[in-house]
Scaffold this motif. Structure first.
Motif, PDB file in Angstrom:
ATOM      1  N   ASN A   1       0.839  -1.199   0.000  1.00 55.65           N
ATOM      2  CA  ASN A   1       0.000   0.000   0.000  1.00 55.65           C
ATOM      3  C   ASN A   1       0.875   1.250   0.000  1.00 55.65           C
ATOM      4  OD1 ASN A   1      -1.771   2.102   0.497  1.00 55.65           O
ATOM      5  ND2 ASN A   1      -2.769   1.135   2.257  1.00 55.65           N
ATOM      6  N   THR A   2       1.334   1.658  -1.191  1.00 57.00           N
ATOM      7  CA  THR A   2       2.208   2.837  -1.281  1.00 57.00           C
ATOM      8  C   THR A   2       1.458   4.132  -0.990  1.00 57.00           C
ATOM      9  OG1 THR A   2       1.867   2.857  -3.685  1.00 57.00           O
ATOM     10  CG2 THR A   2       3.855   1.787  -2.865  1.00 57.00           C
ATOM     11  N   ARG A   3       0.176   4.157  -1.219  1.00 56.58           N
ATOM     12  CA  ARG A   3      -0.596   5.382  -0.963  1.00 56.58           C
ATOM     13  C   ARG A   3      -0.519   5.792   0.492  1.00 56.58           C
ATOM     14  NH1 ARG A   3      -5.570   7.664   0.435  1.00 56.58           N
ATOM     15  NH2 ARG A   3      -6.460   9.093  -1.104  1.00 56.58           N
ATOM     16  N   ALA A   4      -0.529   4.792   1.400  1.00 54.69           N
ATOM     17  CA  ALA A   4      -0.538   5.090   2.827  1.00 54.69           C
ATOM     18  C   ALA A   4       0.805   5.609   3.325  1.00 54.69           C
ATOM     19  CB  ALA A   4      -0.916   3.841   3.610  1.00 54.69           C
ATOM     20  N   THR A   5       1.853   5.508   2.519  1.00 54.91           N
ATOM     21  CA  THR A   5       3.195   5.866   2.977  1.00 54.91           C
ATOM     22  C   THR A   5       3.618   7.276   2.594  1.00 54.91           C
ATOM     23  OG1 THR A   5       4.318   5.066   0.965  1.00 54.91           O
ATOM     24  CG2 THR A   5       3.876   3.444   2.714  1.00 54.91           C
ATOM     25  N   ILE A   6       2.827   7.964   1.767  1.00 52.77           N
ATOM     26  CA  ILE A   6       3.288   9.258   1.259  1.00 52.77           C
ATOM     27  C   ILE A   6       2.596  10.412   1.974  1.00 52.77           C
ATOM     28  CG2 ILE A   6       3.768   8.235  -0.990  1.00 52.77           C
ATOM     29  CD1 ILE A   6       1.330   9.774  -2.084  1.00 52.77           C
ATOM     30  N   PRO A   7       3.304  11.529   2.139  1.00 50.31           N
ATOM     31  CA  PRO A   7       2.662  12.714   2.719  1.00 50.31           C
ATOM     32  C   PRO A   7       1.696  13.324   1.713  1.00 50.31           C
ATOM     33  CG  PRO A   7       4.875  13.246   1.979  1.00 50.31           C
ATOM     34  CD  PRO A   7       4.714  11.760   1.796  1.00 50.31           C
ATOM     35  N   ASP A   8       0.790  14.135   2.214  1.00 48.46           N
ATOM     36  CA  ASP A   8      -0.156  14.797   1.324  1.00 48.46           C
ATOM     37  C   ASP A   8      -0.333  16.239   1.774  1.00 48.46           C
ATOM     38  OD1 ASP A   8      -1.752  14.819  -0.899  1.00 48.46           O
ATOM     39  OD2 ASP A   8      -3.555  14.172   0.130  1.00 48.46           O
ATOM     40  N   ASP A   9      -0.456  17.100   0.802  1.00 50.93           N
ATOM     41  CA  ASP A   9      -0.598  18.524   1.080  1.00 50.93           C
ATOM     42  C   ASP A   9      -1.355  19.132  -0.091  1.00 50.93           C
ATOM     43  OD1 ASP A   9      -0.407  21.216   1.556  1.00 50.93           O
ATOM     44  OD2 ASP A   9       1.771  21.315   1.461  1.00 50.93           O
ATOM     45  N   GLU A  10      -2.534  19.687   0.186  1.00 51.57           N
ATOM     46  CA  GLU A  10      -3.332  20.258  -0.889  1.00 51.57           C
ATOM     47  C   GLU A  10      -2.637  21.429  -1.559  1.00 51.57           C
ATOM     48  OE1 GLU A  10      -7.251  21.200   0.392  1.00 51.57           O
ATOM     49  OE2 GLU A  10      -7.829  19.109   0.764  1.00 51.57           O
ATOM     50  N   GLY A  11      -1.642  22.006  -0.899  1.00 50.38           N
ATOM     51  CA  GLY A  11      -0.910  23.107  -1.493  1.00 50.38           C
ATOM     52  C   GLY A  11       0.155  22.666  -2.485  1.00 50.38           C
ATOM     53  N   THR A  12       0.440  21.351  -2.513  1.00 50.75           N
ATOM     54  CA  THR A  12       1.379  20.803  -3.487  1.00 50.75           C
ATOM     55  C   THR A  12       0.580  20.221  -4.633  1.00 50.75           C
ATOM     56  OG1 THR A  12       2.941  20.271  -1.719  1.00 50.75           O
ATOM     57  CG2 THR A  12       3.308  19.237  -3.860  1.00 50.75           C
ATOM     58  N   TRP A  13       0.830  20.714  -5.831  1.00 53.43           N
ATOM     59  CA  TRP A  13       0.060  20.316  -7.004  1.00 53.43           C
ATOM     60  C   TRP A  13       0.910  19.451  -7.922  1.00 53.43           C
ATOM     61  CZ3 TRP A  13      -2.167  25.797  -8.611  1.00 53.43           C
ATOM     62  CH2 TRP A  13      -2.970  26.277  -7.565  1.00 53.43           C
ATOM     63  N   PHE A  14       0.263  18.440  -8.507  1.00 57.02           N
ATOM     64  CA  PHE A  14       0.947  17.530  -9.422  1.00 57.02           C
ATOM     65  C   PHE A  14       0.162  17.401 -10.722  1.00 57.02           C
ATOM     66  CE2 PHE A  14       2.709  16.219  -5.376  1.00 57.02           C
ATOM     67  CZ  PHE A  14       4.026  15.926  -5.684  1.00 57.02           C
ATOM     68  N   GLY A  15       0.891  17.385 -11.804  1.00 56.79           N
ATOM     69  CA  GLY A  15       0.311  17.077 -13.104  1.00 56.79           C
ATOM     70  C   GLY A  15       1.113  15.964 -13.749  1.00 56.79           C
ATOM     71  N   PHE A  16       0.450  14.867 -14.087  1.00 58.81           N
ATOM     72  CA  PHE A  16       1.125  13.711 -14.691  1.00 58.81           C
ATOM     73  C   PHE A  16       0.759  13.607 -16.175  1.00 58.81           C
ATOM     74  CE2 PHE A  16       0.873  12.413 -10.193  1.00 58.81           C
ATOM     75  CZ  PHE A  16       2.191  12.047  -9.968  1.00 58.81           C
TER      76      PHE A  16
END
Length: 345
Positions: free
Chosen positions: A93-108
């Protein structure tokens, strides 16, 4: 009350690339009022997905995001995390290991190949199409065929219907190669939407007898070999609130020093077989080097002209190294880890 069809999807335990799995749960509810909080925990046989042994095979599915599914009446897609029976995150479960911040934006920017009968869509049996050149953003049957256009348009509509922040599509450099772009505010949100978009693409392609190839370099060969077609990336565009509102050349140079310092850590999670793609050819930097450049498509990190405009060094950056089969959770998590090593004051 209606019968709602909930398609629970999750990442399995296969390596080096996790596969998508899904199964449907029927519940009673009002489709117009149904929310993520209404989705129950569920489970599956982890021994069939390389996530448990047969003697203790139960794994749990924790709903984390909900999307309307326009292909089904009263349908929803439920993105889930895999948990162990005690409720803790499963090692996969890699999702549970990463930090999250709505102020950080990602475009893939997700590239991929359509495959049919063991070869890229549009490749003749036992041979090759015309060299690269007319396919990128191509128009017309000779450039893109007919099935591909049908699938990407259907996929685009399905993503928009699901509420995914889909930003565009285009045919790519190689014959049978395409791309779609997803943007999200927050690492988990952006990565969730890439995985759901991948799921929708795979499912739509089923009815056309077409496979989706996410490997970063399915066609190999020397530079002047007809087999040496472009590989597939998943370029990661990113920005923090500080990068968008303040930035500055001094901060940017320190950030690039950090990305250079952690080059190996980034490559480790940017997708398997990346050495086949990051050769220094075909608009890539060599896998064992790090570089940045303004509008340089051959750099590790491309700096848009808009970022340096007026010597501002403010806005977003594009990491061109992640590949098409990479895990967007792990990619976003690694980018965040590196950013967080650079003080903003």
């Amino acid at each position: 009350m209606a019968k709602l069809k909930l398609e629970y999807i999750w990442l399995d335990g296969y390596t080096p690339v996790a596969g998508l799995r899904g199964k449907t749960k029927i519940v009673d509810g009002d489709a117009d009022k149904f929310t993520l909080e209404d989705c129950p925990m569920w489970g599956f046989d982890g021994s069939s997905t390389k996530q448990a042994e047969g003697k203790s095979s139960d794994c749990l599915l924790k709903p984390v995001a909900l999307y309307p599914d326009s292909s089904r009446e009263n349908g929803f897609i439920v993105m889930t995390e895999v948990l162990l029976p005690d409720g803790t995150p499963h090692p996969t479960n890699t999702r549970a290991t990463i930090p999250d911040d709505e102020g950080t934006w990602f475009g893939f920017e997700q590239e991929y190949f359509f495959y049919q009968d063991g070869r890229p869509l549009g490749f003749p049996e036992g041979g090759f199409p015309a060299p690269q050149g007319p396919y990128y953003t191509g128009v017309g049957f000779k450039a893109v065929g007919d099935i591909a256009r049908t699938i990407v348009e259907e996929h685009l509509d399905a993503c928009i219907d699901a509420g995914i922040n889909h930003e565009g599509i285009n045919a790519e450099v190689a014959k049978g190669q395409w791309e779609f772009q997803i943007f999200g505010k927050g690492s988990k949100k952006a990565a969730d939407e890439i995985w759901v978009a991948r799921y929708l693409l795979l499912r739509i392609a089923e009815k056309y007898g077409v496979d989706i190839e996410f490997h970063c370099k399915p066609l190999l060969g020397a530079y002047d070999d007809p087999l040496d077609w472009n590989g597939s990336g998943m370029h990661c565009n990113f920005s923090t609130e500080f990068m968008r509102t303040t930035g500055g050349k001094d901060y940017f140079l320190k950030l690039m020093d950090a990305f250079s310092k952690y080059r190996e850590e980034h490559i480790a999670v940017y997708g398997p077989d990346n050495h086949l793609r990051l050769t220094g050819l075909h608009e890539t930097q060599s896998i064992d080097q790090f570089s940045w450049g303004i509008a340089d498509r051959g750099a590790s990190i491309r700096v848009p002209h808009s970022f340096v405009k007026g010597d501002a060094y403010k806005g977003y950056l594009e990491d061109r190294r992640p590949n098409s089969a990479g895990d967007p959770y792990a990619i976003a998590g690694r980018v965040l880890q590196t950013i967080q090593t650079v003080p903003t004051s």
